[in-house]
Design an enzyme around this catalytic site. Structure first.
Site, short mmCIF file in Angstrom:
data_model
loop_
_atom_site.label_atom_id
_atom_site.label_comp_id
_atom_site.label_asym_id
_atom_site.label_seq_id
_atom_site.Cartn_x
_atom_site.Cartn_y
_atom_site.Cartn_z
N LYS A 1 0.80 -1.22 0.00
CA LYS A 1 0.00 0.00 0.00
C LYS A 1 0.84 1.28 0.00
CE LYS A 1 -4.42 -1.35 0.29
NZ LYS A 1 -5.49 -0.86 -0.61
N SER B 1 -8.78 -0.26 6.59
CA SER B 1 -8.79 -1.22 7.70
C SER B 1 -7.42 -1.39 8.32
CB SER B 1 -9.29 -2.59 7.21
OG SER B 1 -8.39 -3.14 6.28
N GLU C 1 -9.70 -14.06 -4.05
CA GLU C 1 -10.56 -13.47 -3.03
C GLU C 1 -10.87 -14.50 -1.95
OE1 GLU C 1 -13.58 -10.20 -4.60
OE2 GLU C 1 -13.91 -12.09 -5.66
N GLY D 1 -15.96 -13.11 0.72
CA GLY D 1 -16.00 -11.78 0.11
C GLY D 1 -15.71 -11.84 -1.38
N ASP E 1 -17.03 -10.42 -4.00
CA ASP E 1 -17.74 -9.38 -4.74
C ASP E 1 -17.18 -9.16 -6.14
OD1 ASP E 1 -15.71 -8.41 -2.77
OD2 ASP E 1 -15.87 -6.57 -3.92
N SER F 1 1.01 -9.77 -0.69
CA SER F 1 0.77 -8.33 -0.57
C SER F 1 1.18 -7.71 0.75
CB SER F 1 -0.71 -8.03 -0.83
OG SER F 1 -1.53 -8.72 0.10
#
Length: 325
Positions: A57, A82, A208, A212, A214, A308
């Site tokens: 990030k 989060s 995923e 979750g 989506d 990640s």
């Protein structure tokens, strides 16, 4: 005949890489004979758990924040997250001489909140399951005159995240398949943008958590689909709907989505610790879980994984990997 320029291009990712030079870490790419033998392929692990703040990030947060004007920086930066983007914006703001206010869920991992505060940010909490973090952050930014740096819905953030995959293929050359986690979709959108432009034959697969899915549902429907807020150990992927901007890229670039369960994520974390000697947080371990469970199907010869992040405290890691609770 008209063509539409995508919101993020390889040139944008390369420009982000130049901006990040000497600021972000060029993280290692690890190999394991044991993993190669288990997978029946040549596996290349891009270890973003060794990035500043412990996750990819920082790439996107710094790329976006560093482009703000002096006036915007003097008034401060806002973000919602989060945990990992929270830390990334907090550190980016500190590096640039700015202040940061971060909207975090009340149940964010304590270690991530403590690290965010340690970088000098102010924390404002909300209820993940009943509140709207975007609305909270936008209201806060408007009231205080802050500039909002979102976790994935921004071209400069997406381009910054794509530098992880750019570095990977610069080191390995063309890959047959790239696996990366999918939360809001920024990492895989930036990664696919870079990799597909350089090596069009590479298949890019998102991973995923089962609770979750989506993005998987959205790709199948051809439109953004919301799911209930996921309850999964992969807190970095506990989002209920893909980003609008990220989905516009991912529906065009991704070759598929695979799902992994919480128990499979735990097993991948254990494998990474015991056999690879690295610590991964649950979201960071999802591509490895997909590989170890064979969810991707028969593998071609050269496979890349973006691990990640590794932001997890010792007590939670022991609880997840030791007892399976």
């Amino acid at each position: 005949m008209t063509t539409t320029t995508p919101p993020v291009t390889l040139d944008d990712v390369r420009a982000a890489a130049e901006r990040l030079e000497g600021v972000a870490h060029r993280t290692p790419v690890l190999r394991s004979r044991t993993l190669d033998a288990l997978a029946g392929a040549e596996i290349h692990l891009k270890c973003e758990n060794f990035q500043r703040v412990g996750a990819f990030k920082f790439r996107g947060a710094y790329n976006a924040a560093s482009r703000l004007t002096p006036g915007q920086l003097s008034r401060g930066i806002a973000a919602y997250s989060s945990g990992n983007h929270a830390q990334a914006v907090a550190l980016a703001a500190r590096e640039l001489g700015a202040t940061a206010v971060i909207v975090m869920p009340e149940d964010a991992p304590p270690s991530k909140r403590a690290a965010t505060e340690g970088y000098g940010a102010e924390i404002v909490t909300y209820d993940r399951y009943g509140g709207d973090r975007v609305a909270v952050a936008e209201t806060l930014a408007a009231e205080r005159g802050l500039t909002l740096v979102p976790p994935y819905e921004h071209p400069h953030v997406i381009a910054g995240q794509g530098t992880a995959a750019l570095e990977l293929v610069e080191e390995t050359g063309a890959l047959d398949v790239l696996l990366a986690p999918v939360g809001g979709g920024g990492l895989i959108a930036g990664s696919a943008t870079a990799v597909k432009a350089l090596h069009p034959g590479t298949r890019v697969i998102g991973v995923e958590p089962e609770a979750g899915d989506d993005t998987r549902r959205s790709l199948e429907a051809g439109r953004r689909v919301a799911v209930p807020v996921p309850r999964t150990i992969a807190d970095g992927q506990a989002l209920h709907i893909p980003g609008e901007l990220t989905f516009s890229l991912n529906r065009r670039l991704l070759d598929g989505i695979v799902l992994v369960g919480d128990d499979e994520i735990r097993e991948a974390m254990r494998f990474a610790f015991e056999r690879l000697k690295i610590v991964l947080e649950p979201s960071g371990a999802t591509p490895l879980a997909a590989l170890l469970t064979g969810r991707v199907g028969p593998l071609p010869s050269r496979v890349g994984l973006i691990l990640s992040g590794g932001n997890i405290d010792a007590a939670r890691f022991a609880r997840l990997c030791g007892s399976g609770a």
